[in-house]
Design a protein around this motif. Structure first.
Motif, PDB file in Angstrom:
ATOM      1  N   UNK A  78       0.751  -1.496   0.101  1.00  0.00           N
ATOM      2  CA  UNK A  78      -0.035  -0.057  -0.140  1.00  0.00           C
ATOM      3  C   UNK A  78       0.785   1.414  -0.037  1.00  0.00           C
ATOM      4  N   UNK A  79       0.236   2.266  -0.750  1.00  0.00           N
ATOM      5  CA  UNK A  79       1.069   3.766  -0.720  1.00  0.00           C
ATOM      6  C   UNK A  79       0.360   4.426   0.203  1.00  0.00           C
ATOM      7  N   UNK A  80       0.754   4.979   1.485  1.00  0.00           N
ATOM      8  CA  UNK A  80       0.125   5.682   2.399  1.00  0.00           C
ATOM      9  C   UNK A  80       0.170   7.041   2.314  1.00  0.00           C
ATOM     10  N   UNK A  81       1.583   7.353   1.826  1.00  0.00           N
ATOM     11  CA  UNK A  81       1.666   8.818   1.483  1.00  0.00           C
ATOM     12  C   UNK A  81       2.680   9.124   0.511  1.00  0.00           C
ATOM     13  N   UNK A  82       2.592  10.080  -0.455  1.00  0.00           N
ATOM     14  CA  UNK A  82       3.502  10.168  -1.515  1.00  0.00           C
ATOM     15  C   UNK A  82       4.958  10.341  -0.967  1.00  0.00           C
ATOM     16  N   UNK A  83       6.026   9.753  -1.654  1.00  0.00           N
ATOM     17  CA  UNK A  83       7.273   9.924  -1.476  1.00  0.00           C
ATOM     18  C   UNK A  83       8.089   8.937  -1.896  1.00  0.00           C
ATOM     19  N   UNK A  84       9.194   8.640  -1.251  1.00  0.00           N
ATOM     20  CA  UNK A  84      10.376   7.653  -1.928  1.00  0.00           C
ATOM     21  C   UNK A  84       9.818   6.225  -1.833  1.00  0.00           C
ATOM     22  N   UNK A  85      10.591   5.367  -2.299  1.00  0.00           N
ATOM     23  CA  UNK A  85      10.187   3.889  -2.484  1.00  0.00           C
ATOM     24  C   UNK A  85       9.854   3.301  -1.132  1.00  0.00           C
ATOM     25  N   UNK A  86      10.601   3.899  -0.069  1.00  0.00           N
ATOM     26  CA  UNK A  86      10.054   3.414   1.389  1.00  0.00           C
ATOM     27  C   UNK A  86       8.812   3.697   1.872  1.00  0.00           C
ATOM     28  N   UNK A  87       7.935   4.496   1.237  1.00  0.00           N
ATOM     29  CA  UNK A  87       6.691   4.846   1.575  1.00  0.00           C
ATOM     30  C   UNK A  87       5.642   3.700   1.314  1.00  0.00           C
ATOM     31  N   UNK A  88       6.198   2.826   0.443  1.00  0.00           N
ATOM     32  CA  UNK A  88       5.310   1.434  -0.015  1.00  0.00           C
ATOM     33  C   UNK A  88       5.591   0.567   1.389  1.00  0.00           C
ATOM     34  N   UNK A  89       4.412   0.011   1.603  1.00  0.00           N
ATOM     35  CA  UNK A  89       4.353  -0.817   3.002  1.00  0.00           C
ATOM     36  C   UNK A  89       3.449  -2.014   2.752  1.00  0.00           C
ATOM     37  N   UNK A  90       3.905  -3.312   3.192  1.00  0.00           N
ATOM     38  CA  UNK A  90       2.741  -4.362   3.226  1.00  0.00           C
ATOM     39  C   UNK A  90       1.919  -4.253   4.500  1.00  0.00           C
ATOM     40  N   UNK A  91       0.538  -4.320   3.963  1.00  0.00           N
ATOM     41  CA  UNK A  91      -0.357  -4.331   4.985  1.00  0.00           C
ATOM     42  C   UNK A  91      -1.450  -5.123   4.580  1.00  0.00           C
ATOM     43  N   UNK A  92      -2.520  -5.277   5.554  1.00  0.00           N
ATOM     44  CA  UNK A  92      -3.938  -5.617   5.138  1.00  0.00           C
ATOM     45  C   UNK A  92      -4.652  -4.674   4.880  1.00  0.00           C
ATOM     46  N   UNK A  93      -5.466  -4.857   3.736  1.00  0.00           N
ATOM     47  CA  UNK A  93      -6.430  -3.919   3.330  1.00  0.00           C
ATOM     48  C   UNK A  93      -7.851  -4.774   3.004  1.00  0.00           C
ATOM     49  N   UNK A  94      -9.050  -3.886   3.027  1.00  0.00           N
ATOM     50  CA  UNK A  94     -10.303  -4.407   2.749  1.00  0.00           C
ATOM     51  C   UNK A  94     -10.286  -5.123   1.080  1.00  0.00           C
ATOM     52  N   UNK A  95     -10.937  -6.164   1.166  1.00  0.00           N
ATOM     53  CA  UNK A  95     -11.035  -6.894  -0.140  1.00  0.00           C
ATOM     54  C   UNK A  95     -11.993  -5.862  -1.075  1.00  0.00           C
ATOM     55  N   UNK A  96     -11.511  -5.580  -2.480  1.00  0.00           N
ATOM     56  CA  UNK A  96     -12.304  -4.869  -3.383  1.00  0.00           C
ATOM     57  C   UNK A  96     -13.771  -5.668  -3.411  1.00  0.00           C
ATOM     58  N   UNK A  97     -14.792  -5.036  -3.655  1.00  0.00           N
ATOM     59  CA  UNK A  97     -15.978  -5.579  -3.729  1.00  0.00           C
ATOM     60  C   UNK A  97     -16.680  -5.388  -5.143  1.00  0.00           C
ATOM     61  N   UNK A  98     -16.887  -6.402  -5.859  1.00  0.00           N
ATOM     62  CA  UNK A  98     -17.167  -6.435  -7.284  1.00  0.00           C
ATOM     63  C   UNK A  98     -18.973  -6.350  -7.342  1.00  0.00           C
ATOM     64  N   UNK A  99     -19.328  -5.307  -8.331  1.00  0.00           N
ATOM     65  CA  UNK A  99     -20.484  -4.989  -8.583  1.00  0.00           C
ATOM     66  C   UNK A  99     -21.394  -6.260  -9.352  1.00  0.00           C
ATOM     67  N   UNK A 100     -22.499  -6.094  -9.658  1.00  0.00           N
ATOM     68  CA  UNK A 100     -23.143  -7.275 -10.323  1.00  0.00           C
ATOM     69  C   UNK A 100     -22.584  -7.359 -11.751  1.00  0.00           C
ATOM     70  N   UNK A 101     -22.046  -6.302 -12.340  1.00  0.00           N
ATOM     71  CA  UNK A 101     -21.255  -6.417 -13.670  1.00  0.00           C
ATOM     72  C   UNK A 101     -20.027  -6.754 -13.431  1.00  0.00           C
ATOM     73  N   UNK A 102     -19.262  -6.985 -12.492  1.00  0.00           N
ATOM     74  CA  UNK A 102     -17.939  -7.047 -12.248  1.00  0.00           C
ATOM     75  C   UNK A 102     -17.506  -8.428 -11.719  1.00  0.00           C
ATOM     76  N   UNK A 103     -16.498  -8.888 -11.962  1.00  0.00           N
ATOM     77  CA  UNK A 103     -15.817  -9.991 -11.065  1.00  0.00           C
ATOM     78  C   UNK A 103     -14.641  -9.664 -10.351  1.00  0.00           C
ATOM     79  N   UNK A 104     -14.420 -10.569  -9.421  1.00  0.00           N
ATOM     80  CA  UNK A 104     -13.223 -10.563  -8.448  1.00  0.00           C
ATOM     81  C   UNK A 104     -11.972 -11.410  -9.097  1.00  0.00           C
TER      82      UNK A 104
END
Ligand SMILES: [Zn+2]
Ligand SMILES: [Zn+2]
Length: 348
Positions: A5-31
């Motif tokens: 996840x990118x929490x704030x704009x900045x250098x490469x170290x701003x990228x962090x591994x974390x748990x986030x909510x699953x994206x929720x597909x609409x009826x015309x979408x798939x996961x």
């Protein structure tokens, strides 16, 4: 789900591994469970804060391929278990650009992965029938992420250029992910290709990819004299401007009178000085080109499956190494694309 996840704009170290909510597909979408995701120059710019409208925190990555794990009630063309690749954006399907087959520039749909839509640095994304195609068995999952952007973007740009066989094409940023595939595609289409790179060490690889000539851009990006010499003093029929600001001025001076430039990328956002008289007196044409359409991806899948274009993947790394991938790209250590693979796809 797990995501880089990118929490704030900045250098490469701003990228962090974390748990986030699953994206929720609409009826015309798939996961789609993401197998791998390409790392684009666009990601580096986004991470550094050049697209301030990106909602933060975000999960980046728009070069996505994976497996369908859930289908909405309105999905008819895909089933759970299908291996798929997606284009970078989900269009709305009804606006004037979507109706024209230009869903790549639709501004009213669900949007672009990594910006409005949770992207491929996460384990799951939503996808739609409007942006997804099935993958043939010939294309493995660590290659599929480069189809839509790294190869499709150059294909779309060459289509926008509309050139006859034998045209001279200058390709800047030629050793990058989009550039090296554009070189292959232009050679496949019967063009005389001049590749421009800032790294002399990458000249051999460009020649293997099909460049007839390789020009190394000097300090300040000047290469037009060499291009003029290579074209008997005439200049090129077309420039694919993939590097943007650093090469633009020399690219313009490399164009023949009546020549065309397709502007595909820009590694240094900002405004440029430009003398309009040049474009008037020489009748130069400038055409923008953004990403790829679903039809472009359809063609790219066939071209790659048949072996006519060889995907150039400089490095395959785990998603957890995204920061390292960004650093390597910023240091120009990579020829071609970096693909980040999710743990489950590496285990498979
Ligand atoms: Zn990309
Ligand atoms: Zn639309």
């Amino acid at each position: 789900m797990k995501a880089m996840r990118l929490a704030a704009f900045g250098g490469p170290d701003t990228l962090e591994t974390t748990e986030v909510p699953m994206p929720q597909p609409q009826p015309d979408q798939m996961l789609v469970r993401v197998a791998g995701c390409g790392v684009c120059g666009h990601d580096l710019l986004n991470r550094a804060g050049h697209f301030p409208s990106t909602p933060l925190p975000c999960v980046m990555g728009h070069e996505v391929a994976g497996e369908v794990v859930e289908v909405g009630s309105l999905i008819t063309k895909f089933r759970v278990g299908d291996r798929v690749a997606m284009i970078q954006r989900i269009g709305c399907g009804t606006c004037i650009t979507c109706r024209n087959g230009q869903e790549n520039i639709c501004t009213s749909g669900p949007g672009f992965y990594g910006e409005q839509l949770s992207g491929g640095y996460g384990e799951y994304v939503v996808a739609s029938e409007m942006n997804t195609l099935p993958l043939p068995d010939e294309i493995p999952m660590d290659v599929a992420p480069v189809l839509s952007c790294a190869i499709g973007t150059g294909y779309h740009a060459l289509r926008r250029a509309g050139l006859p066989i034998g045209s001279t094409v200058l390709i800047t940023g030629a050793s990058g992910g989009v550039g090296i595939h554009a070189v292959q595609l232009a050679a496949l289409a019967g063009m005389e290709v001049i590749g421009v790179t800032s790294s002399p060490a990458k000249a051999d690889e460009l020649q293997r990819a099909g460049a007839d000539h390789v020009v190394v851009a000097g300090e300040g990006g000047g290469f037009h004299r060499e291009v003029r010499d290579l074209t008997d003093g005439v200049g090129v029929d077309c420039v694919l401007e993939i590097a943007g600001t650093p090469t633009f001025s020399s690219s313009v001076r490399s164009m023949r009178a009546g020549g065309r430039m397709v502007i595909v990328g820009n590694v240094e956002p900002g405004n440029l000085p430009f003398n309009l008289a040049l474009s008037i007196l020489k009748e130069l044409e400038f055409i923008g080109s953004a990403h790829a359409t679903l039809n472009d991806l359809r063609k790219i899948i066939r071209i790659v499956a048949s072996g006519k274009v060889k995907p150039q993947i400089g490095r395959v790394m785990p998603v957890a190494a995204a920061a390292e991938a960004h650093r390597a790209m910023e240091a120009k250590e990579i020829t071609g694309r970096v693909v980040l693979m999710h743990e489950h796809a590496i285990a498979a």
